[in-house]
Design an enzyme around this catalytic site. Sequence first.
Site, short mmCIF file in Angstrom:
data_model
loop_
_atom_site.label_atom_id
_atom_site.label_comp_id
_atom_site.label_asym_id
_atom_site.label_seq_id
_atom_site.Cartn_x
_atom_site.Cartn_y
_atom_site.Cartn_z
N TRP A 181 14.03 22.61 -29.72
CA TRP A 181 13.74 23.41 -30.91
C TRP A 181 14.77 23.10 -31.99
O TRP A 181 15.95 23.46 -31.85
CB TRP A 181 13.78 24.89 -30.54
CG TRP A 181 12.60 25.29 -29.71
CD1 TRP A 181 11.38 25.65 -30.17
CD2 TRP A 181 12.52 25.35 -28.29
NE1 TRP A 181 10.53 25.92 -29.11
CE2 TRP A 181 11.21 25.75 -27.95
CE3 TRP A 181 13.43 25.08 -27.24
CZ2 TRP A 181 10.77 25.91 -26.63
CZ3 TRP A 181 13.00 25.23 -25.94
CH2 TRP A 181 11.68 25.64 -25.64
N HIS A 189 10.26 29.87 -32.68
CA HIS A 189 8.97 30.16 -32.07
C HIS A 189 8.79 31.67 -32.02
O HIS A 189 9.71 32.42 -32.37
CB HIS A 189 8.84 29.53 -30.67
CG HIS A 189 9.99 29.80 -29.74
ND1 HIS A 189 10.04 29.33 -28.45
CD2 HIS A 189 11.16 30.50 -29.90
CE1 HIS A 189 11.15 29.72 -27.87
NE2 HIS A 189 11.85 30.43 -28.72
N ARG A 202 11.35 25.30 -38.27
CA ARG A 202 12.09 24.25 -37.55
C ARG A 202 12.64 23.24 -38.53
O ARG A 202 11.97 22.87 -39.51
CB ARG A 202 11.18 23.55 -36.53
CG ARG A 202 10.99 24.45 -35.32
CD ARG A 202 10.31 23.78 -34.17
NE ARG A 202 9.75 24.82 -33.31
CZ ARG A 202 9.02 24.59 -32.25
NH1 ARG A 202 8.73 23.35 -31.89
NH2 ARG A 202 8.55 25.58 -31.54
N GLN A 236 2.86 30.58 -35.41
CA GLN A 236 2.48 30.57 -34.00
C GLN A 236 1.85 31.91 -33.66
O GLN A 236 2.01 32.90 -34.38
CB GLN A 236 3.71 30.39 -33.11
CG GLN A 236 4.20 28.97 -33.00
CD GLN A 236 5.24 28.80 -31.90
OE1 GLN A 236 5.79 29.78 -31.37
NE2 GLN A 236 5.52 27.56 -31.55
N VAL A 277 8.71 29.88 -18.48
CA VAL A 277 7.55 30.06 -17.59
C VAL A 277 7.67 29.19 -16.34
O VAL A 277 8.30 28.14 -16.37
CB VAL A 277 6.22 29.74 -18.32
CG1 VAL A 277 5.80 30.89 -19.22
CG2 VAL A 277 6.29 28.43 -19.06
N ALA A 300 2.25 34.19 -20.19
CA ALA A 300 2.58 34.10 -21.62
C ALA A 300 1.96 32.83 -22.15
O ALA A 300 1.71 31.88 -21.40
CB ALA A 300 4.09 34.07 -21.81
N1 DAH Z 1 7.42 28.79 -27.50
C1 DAH Z 1 6.85 27.51 -27.16
C2 DAH Z 1 7.09 26.52 -28.28
O1 DAH Z 1 7.30 26.91 -29.37
C3 DAH Z 1 5.39 27.60 -26.89
C4 DAH Z 1 5.10 28.35 -25.61
C5 DAH Z 1 4.99 27.63 -24.45
C6 DAH Z 1 5.00 29.71 -25.61
C7 DAH Z 1 4.73 28.27 -23.26
C8 DAH Z 1 4.76 30.39 -24.41
C9 DAH Z 1 4.61 29.63 -23.25
O2 DAH Z 1 4.64 31.72 -24.35
O3 DAH Z 1 4.35 30.29 -22.09
O4 DAH Z 1 7.08 25.34 -28.04
#
Ligand code: DAH
Length: 360
Positions: free
Chosen positions: A164, A186, A212, A226, A269, A323
């Site tokens: 990120w 995010h 970003r 997002q 996750v 999630a």
């Molecule tokens: N936050 C991640 C991103 O910005 C995307 C994401 C991936 C969100 C997996 C989630 C997840 O809730 O389970 O790349």
Amino acid sequence: MTTGGSIEVGQIEALEREATDRLAQIADEAALEGWFREFLGRKDGKLSGLLRGMGALSPEERPRFGAAVNATKDRVTAAYEARKATVGGAALTARLAADAVDITQPGRPVPMGTLHPTTLVTRELSAIFALLGFQTIEGPEVEETRYNFDLLNIPTNHPARDKWDTFYVGSRGTDDTVNEIVLRTHTSPMQARTMQRQDPPVRVIVPGRCYRYEATDASHEAIFFQLEGLAVDKKITMSDLKGTLTEMTRQLFGSSTKVRFRCDFFPFVEPGVDFSATCAVCGGKGCRVCKGTGWLELGGAGMVHPNVLRNVGYDPAIYSGFAFGLGIERIVMIKYGIDDIRNFYANDLRFLEEFAGTRI
Ligand code: DAH
């Protein structure tokens, strides 16, 4: 001077006639003022002039003559007052006529703003998830690294943080850690914030702006949206995740859409997946939009990592959850055939007006 007196009385009548005849012809306020001075003026008005000439009359004649002049003066004054009202009224009527509004003309169109395509799709997603029992909430765009990273199982100096590209805007030191202030990279930090605030069951979606630090091109913007999703309860499994995302995708792109899940890694996750839908443009045959693959990648997802549950005080032996996070612009681009993400913030009215009248 009896005869002289009657001559003077005849003079009064003649003057009254002259005054009223002239008064009847007056058309504007200026002429009316001139008339007033001429006949009723205190100093050199003609009617007052008659009274001044009274010295020539015999003492017996004077009262009768004076009374006649005064009665005449009263009548002429009354006539003047009446005329004044109509002359003023006439001017008013003329002014009103000049100012008149033609109420039969069609109204001028009021310029109306339009909803941004990102807003349209966000609202559509929110409506879809509402049917699946998810509440829409929002969170801060200026965020602490504690929420953006640490509580999401991305420790300081862990290489996963490099994924990120973060805008750092300040820091807030504590005894043993430095909690930095960033523009959220995010919407995932809202996972931790939501779970800290409430006990399970949790079912929320969080649409919002993210930032970003990266170079922009047709598919990357430094500012983008997002939509995060989080469901935590007893006995939540991977099939709940798959069912939810499949339903969302079919509502968005049509009931024949297929969804694909592939293994991927995200620190918050386990297991983690990326998920794709059959290309909404070619139906999966392969085209320019899906770069010939037949699939469109929509986002990441997975089962909430036990460490994340523990970090917010949930017992992973009792609770589990899923999630997901998807890029909203990506969906907008697919839905409306937009080929450059930079249009979203270019502020070009020709682009924005394309969505006029689109209702969700
Ligand atoms: N936050 C991640 C991103 O910005 C995307 C994401 C991936 C969100 C997996 C989630 C997840 O809730 O389970 O790349």
